[in-house]
Motif scaffolding. Structure first.
Motif, PDB file in Angstrom:
ATOM      1  N   VAL A 270       1.012  -0.689  -0.168  1.00 43.81           N
ATOM      2  CA  VAL A 270      -0.074  -0.265  -0.121  1.00 43.81           C
ATOM      3  C   VAL A 270       1.187   1.269  -0.382  1.00 43.81           C
ATOM      4  N   ASN A 271       0.397   2.347  -0.906  1.00 39.88           N
ATOM      5  CA  ASN A 271       1.004   3.358  -0.915  1.00 39.88           C
ATOM      6  C   ASN A 271       0.680   4.477   0.516  1.00 39.88           C
ATOM      7  N   GLU A 272       1.524   3.830   1.734  1.00 39.57           N
ATOM      8  CA  GLU A 272       1.475   4.184   2.721  1.00 39.57           C
ATOM      9  C   GLU A 272       2.160   3.459   3.542  1.00 39.57           C
ATOM     10  N   ARG A 273       2.608   4.490   4.860  1.00 38.09           N
ATOM     11  CA  ARG A 273       3.813   3.786   5.762  1.00 38.09           C
ATOM     12  C   ARG A 273       3.395   2.875   6.352  1.00 38.09           C
ATOM     13  N   SER A 274       3.831   1.098   6.526  1.00 41.98           N
ATOM     14  CA  SER A 274       2.918   0.478   6.834  1.00 41.98           C
ATOM     15  C   SER A 274       3.764  -0.204   7.986  1.00 41.98           C
ATOM     16  N   THR A 275       2.885  -0.219   8.456  1.00 41.80           N
ATOM     17  CA  THR A 275       2.881  -1.359   9.824  1.00 41.80           C
ATOM     18  C   THR A 275       4.535  -2.288  10.717  1.00 41.80           C
ATOM     19  N   ALA A 276       4.859  -2.689   8.885  1.00 44.01           N
ATOM     20  CA  ALA A 276       6.463  -3.538   9.011  1.00 44.01           C
ATOM     21  C   ALA A 276       7.428  -2.262   9.318  1.00 44.01           C
ATOM     22  N   ASP A 277       6.992  -1.118   8.751  1.00 47.96           N
ATOM     23  CA  ASP A 277       8.660  -0.111   8.573  1.00 47.96           C
ATOM     24  C   ASP A 277       8.324   0.714   9.651  1.00 47.96           C
ATOM     25  N   ARG A 278       6.490   1.307  10.345  1.00 48.25           N
ATOM     26  CA  ARG A 278       6.673   2.191  11.278  1.00 48.25           C
ATOM     27  C   ARG A 278       7.169   1.142  12.320  1.00 48.25           C
ATOM     28  N   ALA A 279       6.817   0.272  13.118  1.00 50.11           N
ATOM     29  CA  ALA A 279       7.086  -1.049  14.193  1.00 50.11           C
ATOM     30  C   ALA A 279       8.752  -0.963  14.295  1.00 50.11           C
ATOM     31  N   ALA A 280       9.794  -1.052  12.844  1.00 51.05           N
ATOM     32  CA  ALA A 280      10.765  -1.426  12.500  1.00 51.05           C
ATOM     33  C   ALA A 280      11.170   0.168  13.391  1.00 51.05           C
ATOM     34  N   GLU A 281      11.329   1.255  13.289  1.00 48.79           N
ATOM     35  CA  GLU A 281      11.574   2.543  13.267  1.00 48.79           C
ATOM     36  C   GLU A 281      11.304   3.389  14.994  1.00 48.79           C
ATOM     37  N   TYR A 282      10.070   2.512  15.353  1.00 47.50           N
ATOM     38  CA  TYR A 282       9.900   2.332  17.101  1.00 47.50           C
ATOM     39  C   TYR A 282      10.891   2.008  17.859  1.00 47.50           C
ATOM     40  N   MET A 283      11.151   0.827  17.273  1.00 51.49           N
ATOM     41  CA  MET A 283      11.506  -0.294  17.929  1.00 51.49           C
ATOM     42  C   MET A 283      13.130   0.251  17.664  1.00 51.49           C
ATOM     43  N   MET A 284      13.529   0.834  17.053  1.00 53.77           N
ATOM     44  CA  MET A 284      15.424   0.664  16.945  1.00 53.77           C
ATOM     45  C   MET A 284      15.358   2.116  17.209  1.00 53.77           C
ATOM     46  N   LEU A 285      14.679   3.161  18.027  1.00 57.48           N
ATOM     47  CA  LEU A 285      14.704   4.187  18.459  1.00 57.48           C
ATOM     48  C   LEU A 285      14.662   3.954  20.088  1.00 57.48           C
ATOM     49  N   ASP A 286      14.147   3.447  20.445  1.00 63.54           N
ATOM     50  CA  ASP A 286      14.046   3.138  21.558  1.00 63.54           C
ATOM     51  C   ASP A 286      14.808   1.813  21.883  1.00 63.54           C
ATOM     52  N   THR A 287      15.764   1.257  21.085  1.00 65.59           N
ATOM     53  CA  THR A 287      16.780   0.261  21.107  1.00 65.59           C
ATOM     54  C   THR A 287      18.421   1.237  21.364  1.00 65.59           C
ATOM     55  N   GLY A 288      17.947   2.503  20.303  1.00 71.19           N
ATOM     56  CA  GLY A 288      19.463   3.282  19.989  1.00 71.19           C
ATOM     57  C   GLY A 288      19.974   2.943  19.090  1.00 71.19           C
ATOM     58  N   ASP A 289      19.504   1.977  17.911  1.00 71.20           N
ATOM     59  CA  ASP A 289      19.394   1.673  16.418  1.00 71.20           C
ATOM     60  C   ASP A 289      19.459   2.638  15.486  1.00 71.20           C
ATOM     61  N   LEU A 290      18.367   3.359  15.944  1.00 73.71           N
ATOM     62  CA  LEU A 290      18.166   4.827  14.858  1.00 73.71           C
ATOM     63  C   LEU A 290      19.041   5.626  14.175  1.00 73.71           C
ATOM     64  N   ARG A 291      19.452   5.274  13.446  1.00 74.14           N
ATOM     65  CA  ARG A 291      20.535   6.283  13.243  1.00 74.14           C
ATOM     66  C   ARG A 291      19.744   7.759  11.718  1.00 74.14           C
ATOM     67  N   GLY A 292      20.384   8.859  11.978  1.00 76.66           N
ATOM     68  CA  GLY A 292      20.570   9.822  11.267  1.00 76.66           C
ATOM     69  C   GLY A 292      19.770  10.982  11.930  1.00 76.66           C
ATOM     70  N   ASN A 293      18.687  11.806  10.934  1.00 74.38           N
ATOM     71  CA  ASN A 293      17.659  12.925  10.855  1.00 74.38           C
ATOM     72  C   ASN A 293      17.356  12.907  12.727  1.00 74.38           C
ATOM     73  N   ALA A 294      17.838  13.629  13.204  1.00 70.57           N
ATOM     74  CA  ALA A 294      17.202  13.968  14.786  1.00 70.57           C
ATOM     75  C   ALA A 294      15.794  14.897  14.549  1.00 70.57           C
ATOM     76  N   GLN A 295      15.745  15.097  13.734  1.00 75.23           N
ATOM     77  CA  GLN A 295      14.208  15.631  13.970  1.00 75.23           C
ATOM     78  C   GLN A 295      12.989  14.190  13.668  1.00 75.23           C
ATOM     79  N   TYR A 296      13.527  13.663  12.441  1.00 72.68           N
ATOM     80  CA  TYR A 296      12.249  12.735  12.386  1.00 72.68           C
ATOM     81  C   TYR A 296      12.543  11.257  13.959  1.00 72.68           C
ATOM     82  N   ALA A 297      14.033  11.306  14.591  1.00 71.06           N
ATOM     83  CA  ALA A 297      13.605  10.889  15.898  1.00 71.06           C
ATOM     84  C   ALA A 297      12.414  11.649  16.360  1.00 71.06           C
TER      85      ALA A 297
END
Length: 437
Positions: free
Chosen positions: A195-222
């Motif tokens: 689907v042409n929108e933010r998928s559940t798999a990607d959204r959950a991955a971003e939230y998990m990586m944010l909590d575990t400190g694995d999210l890299r890149g744009n601080a504003q997006y974090a």
């Protein structure tokens, strides 16, 4: 001797070992390299960030073309089974679900991370081959990093340490990711990647990586992600989320590998650690489980509805005219055709015998008192005997009339106008009423 090679370094060392292996073969020297397993370790990067990484356990000691074959899938070998990554819409045989990483072309059997499935389009034969042999089945196409061997032991030792020259993929706790998926679905529903929108798999991955400190890149997006989580009180470790994950996981482990999808889902969920490329498969656990639960509920409801009619018997003989005292009368389905509408009714009598009648007559629910019809045939649907009728004549139930309150209508015109306005208002201004008459 055994070494634990950091995954980010293994390809570089494989290529160097390949060159040495060719030299050894040319001059008749013995050289052995074998990948025998894997393990996961928590490591710190240069910024003291801790992450889980994969290490390959290795043991090291000191172009004809086959026509008619088609590459159809890649097998990722894991300790819980093989994950099939199909290249086309062809169902892969079950024997590849748990097969060892053996090349059926050159008959070499050694630990491999990946093997490949080719299909003979003429004979329908499937064959598992290694990287180096794959080119023999694809008109000479080559894949980098084919059957590698280790050569220099000091290179092996250096390969044990993570470094900037080889950055392998991150690994994540599978159960932890499933908790983030379940919590994401509870707030935003399930969205597929197609689907042409933010998928559940990607959204959950971003939230998990944010909590575990694995999210890299744009601080504003974090910060945006953090606000999204706070706005819904995102809590992946809550008892309710834990219950959802455990129920879905327990259900999955009791299922059979009926097709490639179920095989991949079961295999991926069994892994203790997983990579980003398996997130889509893992996220599909919950909609798959929910569909199964809903199907079971519908089945149980249908069974309960059918239970009173389990002792239904066939009534009459074919072409016999019979009379029925109707207990229930309901429309099962209807459709439009060139001649109007067709309706199928289900009828039961006082002994819970079931009848069906297909007709063009539109009749109300439970509006029939008795019915006389001709037996067309005897059928059985889901274990319940049914008598199919035709050419039916019905006796309708007498309508139940509600008592009507008597209303006294004024006799004079002025009183009538006042009475009419109280009932209907004066917005019509009596344009259509000839009050004099």
């Amino acid at each position: 001797m055994q070494y634990a090679i950091y995954e980010g370094n293994i390809d570089r060392l494989r290529k160097k070992a390949k060159h040495i292996q060719n030299k050894c073969r040319k001059y008749g020297c013995n050289f052995r390299f074998e990948e025998v397993g894997e393990e996961f370790r928590k490591v710190k990067d240069e910024n003291d960030q801790v992450s889980v990484r994969r290490f390959v356990l290795v043991e090291a000691e000191g172009t004809s073309i086959v026509n008619g074959w088609k590459f159809v899938a890649t097998l990722n070998h894991t300790e819980e089974g093989n994950i099939i990554r199909a290249a086309c819409d062809i169902e892969i045989p079950e024997r590849f679900y748990t097969c060892s990483p053996c090349c059926e072309h050159c008959n070499s059997n050694r630990p491999r991370k990946e093997t490949y499935i080719v299909l003979n389009e003429k004979t329908g034969e499937f064959k598992q081959v290694g990287k180096s042999c794959l080119k023999d089945f694809t008109n000479g196409m080559s894949i980098e990093g084919v059957s590698a061997y280790m050569s220099f032991f000091n290179d092996l030792i250096q390969g044990e340490a993570p470094n900037s020259n080889g950055l392998g993929p991150h690994y994540y706790d599978t159960k932890l990711y499933l908790h983030y998926v379940a919590e994401t679905i509870s707030h935003w529903g399930f969205v597929r990647r197609s689907v042409n929108e933010r998928s559940t798999a990607d959204r959950a991955a971003e939230y998990m990586m944010l909590d575990t400190g694995d999210l890299r890149g744009n601080a504003q997006y974090a910060k945006t992600l953090r606000r999204e989580m706070e706005s819904v009180v995102f809590s992946p470790e809550s008892s309710s989320t834990d219950k959802i994950v455990e129920e879905a996981y327990t259900w999955l482990m009791q299922q059979e590998e009926t097709d490639n999808f179920m095989h991949n889902l079961i295999t991926a969920c069994k892994l203790e650690y997983t990579t980003y490329k398996n997130f889509g498969i893992l996220a599909s656990l919950f909609p798959t489980y929910n569909r199964s639960v809903e199907k079971e509920k519908r089945s149980a409801k249908a069974k309960a509805q059918q239970e009173p009619y389990r002792n239904s018997e066939w009534i009459g003989k074919e072409k016999e005219r019979i009379n029925i005292t109707v207990s229930t009368f309901s429309c099962l389905t209807s459709w439009e055709n060139d001649y109007g509408y067709t309706y199928i009714y289900r009828i039961t009598d006082d002994k819970n015998n079931v009848y069906t009648w297909k007709t063009s007559n539109c009749l109300g629910e439970n509006s029939v008192k008795s019915l006389t019809g001709t037996v067309k045939t005897h059928t059985e649907y889901r274990g319940i005997k049914q008598t199919e009728l035709t050419r039916c004549r019905v006796e309708a139930k007498e309508p139940i009339l509600e008592p009507v309150e008597e209303v006294e209508i004024p006799s004079s015109v002025s009183d009538f106008v006042e009475w009419y306005d109280e009932l209907f208002g004066d917005e019509q201004e009596h344009q259509n009423c000839d009050l004099e008459k």
